[in-house]
Scaffold this motif. Structure first.
Motif, mmCIF file in Angstrom:
data_model
loop_
_atom_site.group_PDB
_atom_site.id
_atom_site.type_symbol
_atom_site.label_atom_id
_atom_site.label_comp_id
_atom_site.label_asym_id
_atom_site.label_seq_id
_atom_site.Cartn_x
_atom_site.Cartn_y
_atom_site.Cartn_z
ATOM 1 N N PHE A 114 0.804 -1.231 0.000
ATOM 2 C CA PHE A 114 0.000 0.000 0.000
ATOM 3 C C PHE A 114 0.834 1.277 0.000
ATOM 4 C CE2 PHE A 114 -3.250 -2.890 1.981
ATOM 5 C CZ PHE A 114 -4.181 -2.796 0.950
ATOM 6 N N GLU A 115 1.952 1.291 0.721
ATOM 7 C CA GLU A 115 2.719 2.520 0.863
ATOM 8 C C GLU A 115 3.790 2.663 -0.213
ATOM 9 O OE1 GLU A 115 4.153 3.031 4.871
ATOM 10 O OE2 GLU A 115 2.335 2.141 5.731
ATOM 11 N N GLU A 116 4.434 1.558 -0.584
ATOM 12 C CA GLU A 116 5.486 1.643 -1.597
ATOM 13 C C GLU A 116 4.929 1.494 -3.009
ATOM 14 O OE1 GLU A 116 9.025 -0.594 -0.836
ATOM 15 O OE2 GLU A 116 8.904 -0.283 1.325
ATOM 16 N N TYR A 117 4.243 0.380 -3.272
ATOM 17 C CA TYR A 117 3.692 0.178 -4.614
ATOM 18 C C TYR A 117 2.382 0.937 -4.823
ATOM 19 C CZ TYR A 117 7.133 -3.538 -5.294
ATOM 20 O OH TYR A 117 8.298 -4.236 -5.423
ATOM 21 N N GLN A 118 1.641 1.148 -3.760
ATOM 22 C CA GLN A 118 0.364 1.878 -3.792
ATOM 23 C C GLN A 118 -0.671 1.199 -4.700
ATOM 24 O OE1 GLN A 118 1.039 6.091 -4.495
ATOM 25 N NE2 GLN A 118 2.005 6.329 -2.498
ATOM 26 N N PHE A 119 -0.838 -0.124 -4.481
ATOM 27 C CA PHE A 119 -1.932 -0.825 -5.156
ATOM 28 C C PHE A 119 -3.266 -0.212 -4.750
ATOM 29 C CE2 PHE A 119 1.158 -4.249 -5.824
ATOM 30 C CZ PHE A 119 0.770 -4.719 -7.073
ATOM 31 N N HIS A 120 -4.215 -0.268 -5.664
ATOM 32 C CA HIS A 120 -5.550 0.244 -5.352
ATOM 33 C C HIS A 120 -6.191 -0.550 -4.210
ATOM 34 C CE1 HIS A 120 -9.682 1.632 -5.787
ATOM 35 N NE2 HIS A 120 -10.051 0.367 -5.837
ATOM 36 N N ALA A 121 -5.994 -1.882 -4.244
ATOM 37 C CA ALA A 121 -6.568 -2.746 -3.208
ATOM 38 C C ALA A 121 -5.769 -4.034 -3.157
ATOM 39 C CB ALA A 121 -8.042 -3.052 -3.497
ATOM 40 N N ALA A 122 -5.880 -4.745 -2.042
ATOM 41 C CA ALA A 122 -5.137 -5.993 -1.880
ATOM 42 C C ALA A 122 -5.949 -7.000 -1.079
ATOM 43 C CB ALA A 122 -3.798 -5.740 -1.178
ATOM 44 N N LEU A 123 -5.732 -8.264 -1.406
ATOM 45 C CA LEU A 123 -6.271 -9.389 -0.633
ATOM 46 C C LEU A 123 -5.119 -10.326 -0.346
ATOM 47 C CD1 LEU A 123 -8.411 -11.257 0.605
ATOM 48 C CD2 LEU A 123 -8.897 -12.106 -1.703
ATOM 49 N N ARG A 124 -4.738 -10.450 0.927
ATOM 50 C CA ARG A 124 -3.716 -11.405 1.341
ATOM 51 C C ARG A 124 -4.429 -12.663 1.819
ATOM 52 N NH1 ARG A 124 -2.170 -8.351 5.693
ATOM 53 N NH2 ARG A 124 -1.618 -10.376 6.568
ATOM 54 N N ILE A 125 -3.951 -13.822 1.332
ATOM 55 C CA ILE A 125 -4.684 -15.063 1.586
ATOM 56 C C ILE A 125 -3.718 -16.252 1.485
ATOM 57 C CG2 ILE A 125 -5.315 -15.365 -0.853
ATOM 58 C CD1 ILE A 125 -8.096 -16.333 0.114
ATOM 59 N N ASN A 126 -4.058 -17.361 2.120
ATOM 60 C CA ASN A 126 -3.242 -18.578 2.005
ATOM 61 C C ASN A 126 -3.456 -19.246 0.651
ATOM 62 O OD1 ASN A 126 -4.502 -19.127 5.249
ATOM 63 N ND2 ASN A 126 -2.457 -18.365 4.846
ATOM 64 N N ALA A 127 -2.404 -19.844 0.120
ATOM 65 C CA ALA A 127 -2.516 -20.576 -1.144
ATOM 66 C C ALA A 127 -3.505 -21.729 -1.009
ATOM 67 C CB ALA A 127 -1.147 -21.090 -1.579
ATOM 68 N N GLY A 128 -3.519 -22.393 0.153
ATOM 69 C CA GLY A 128 -4.455 -23.494 0.370
ATOM 70 C C GLY A 128 -5.904 -23.047 0.303
ATOM 71 N N SER A 129 -6.180 -21.831 0.759
ATOM 72 C CA SER A 129 -7.551 -21.301 0.693
ATOM 73 C C SER A 129 -7.973 -21.064 -0.753
ATOM 74 C CB SER A 129 -7.657 -20.009 1.495
ATOM 75 O OG SER A 129 -7.411 -20.244 2.867
ATOM 76 N N LEU A 130 -7.022 -20.649 -1.586
ATOM 77 C CA LEU A 130 -7.323 -20.481 -3.011
ATOM 78 C C LEU A 130 -7.562 -21.831 -3.677
ATOM 79 C CD1 LEU A 130 -4.794 -17.693 -4.078
ATOM 80 C CD2 LEU A 130 -7.201 -17.459 -3.438
ATOM 81 N N SER A 131 -6.798 -22.846 -3.266
ATOM 82 C CA SER A 131 -7.027 -24.197 -3.798
ATOM 83 C C SER A 131 -8.399 -24.710 -3.397
ATOM 84 C CB SER A 131 -5.941 -25.154 -3.282
ATOM 85 O OG SER A 131 -4.678 -24.824 -3.808
ATOM 86 N N ALA A 132 -8.785 -24.463 -2.149
ATOM 87 C CA ALA A 132 -10.105 -24.888 -1.688
ATOM 88 C C ALA A 132 -11.202 -24.174 -2.471
ATOM 89 C CB ALA A 132 -10.248 -24.617 -0.192
ATOM 90 N N HIS A 133 -11.014 -22.895 -2.727
ATOM 91 C CA HIS A 133 -12.013 -22.140 -3.503
ATOM 92 C C HIS A 133 -12.152 -22.722 -4.901
ATOM 93 C CE1 HIS A 133 -14.446 -18.640 -4.599
ATOM 94 N NE2 HIS A 133 -13.754 -18.605 -5.729
ATOM 95 N N ARG A 134 -11.029 -23.068 -5.496
ATOM 96 C CA ARG A 134 -11.052 -23.684 -6.835
ATOM 97 C C ARG A 134 -11.776 -25.021 -6.798
ATOM 98 N NH1 ARG A 134 -11.059 -25.273 -11.569
ATOM 99 N NH2 ARG A 134 -9.292 -25.334 -13.010
ATOM 100 N N TYR A 135 -11.515 -25.826 -5.759
ATOM 101 C CA TYR A 135 -12.131 -27.150 -5.654
ATOM 102 C C TYR A 135 -13.641 -27.032 -5.460
ATOM 103 C CZ TYR A 135 -13.342 -31.763 -3.902
ATOM 104 O OH TYR A 135 -13.958 -32.982 -3.729
#
Length: 235
Positions: A114-135
């Motif tokens: 947020f401070e250095e790159y200044q992305f508009h928005a961010a979602l930090r999440i575990n890779a396993g949670s993304l795998s579960a969402h895909r499944y």
């Protein structure tokens, strides 16, 4: 608004815009064993004819991001004009981090995104949670699953029920059969492309109608600081 998905692994970064294909790129720098004047970053390794004379400089140690100098240089390369040409003010990022990540590392990531790159928005999440969402996206009738996330540094086995991570059940190096009741059948599913499976889950998540409710915007962060990230991100 554009979404960039980055599965920031300890060995490779799986990265791509949600409307494009994924790229798998070394998440490290390289230097020559004989001449340390030249440093190569990420996929610049492809320029080297004989990589046997190189040593790796990794941002991760024992599964956690500890060398921010190296990680910044990798991200600068990935986000920069040679690679994804990120327009930070118009881009939301979905980025992975380990289960039970240290608070100090989480806060450093907030500050950099947020401070250095200044992305508009961010979602930090575990890779396993993304795998579960895909499944669950592909198997909508299933109520539960156990994700075996075997990465560069360690393996986590994590149960998910109705899309929610069951934190009390997370463990390392366990037998999957022992985590399920004996009267339940256990079937093991190996995705066609397991390396990119979490990234694909992040791509689907960024297209979810509720995605805007999951992220923290830069305005949110500037107003509330680390607290809003701690409240929203289930790490």
């Amino acid at each position: 608004m554009t979404s960039l998905v980055l599965d920031n692994g300890a060995y490779t970064a799986k990265i791509g815009y949600s409307h494009e294909c994924v790229s798998v790129i070394p998440n490290c720098q390289f230097r020559s064993k004989t001449s340390r004047l030249k440093t190569f970053t990420a996929n610049q390794l492809d320029e080297i004819k004989d990589p046997s004379g190189l040593f790796y400089i990794l941002p991760f140690q024992k599964g956690y991001l500890v060398n921010w100098d190296v990680q910044r240089k990798v991200w600068d390369h990935l986000f920069g004009p040679e690679m994804f040409k990120v327009d930070f003010a118009d881009t939301s990022i979905v980025i992975t981090e380990p289960y039970f990540n240290f608070t100090s590392i989480q806060e450093s990531m907030n500050e950099i995104l947020f401070e250095e790159y200044q992305f508009h928005a961010a979602l930090r999440i575990n890779a396993g949670s993304l795998s579960a969402h895909r499944y669950f996206y592909e198997n909508s009738s299933e109520l539960c699953c156990i994700v075996v996330d075997s990465g560069f540094s360690f393996t986590h086995i994590t149960p998910y029920c109705r899309g929610k991570k069951m934190k009390d059940g997370i463990c390392r190096y366990a037998k999957v059969r022992s985590l399920a009741p004996t009267d339940f059948d256990v079937s093991v599913v190996l995705p066609a492309n397991p390396i990119c499976y979490p990234w694909e889950g992040g791509k689907l998540l960024s297209e979810n109608p509720d995605f805007d409710e999951m992220v923290v915007t830069r305005d949110d962060y500037e107003e509330n600081g680390h607290l809003i990230c701690e409240e929203k991100f289930d790490i």
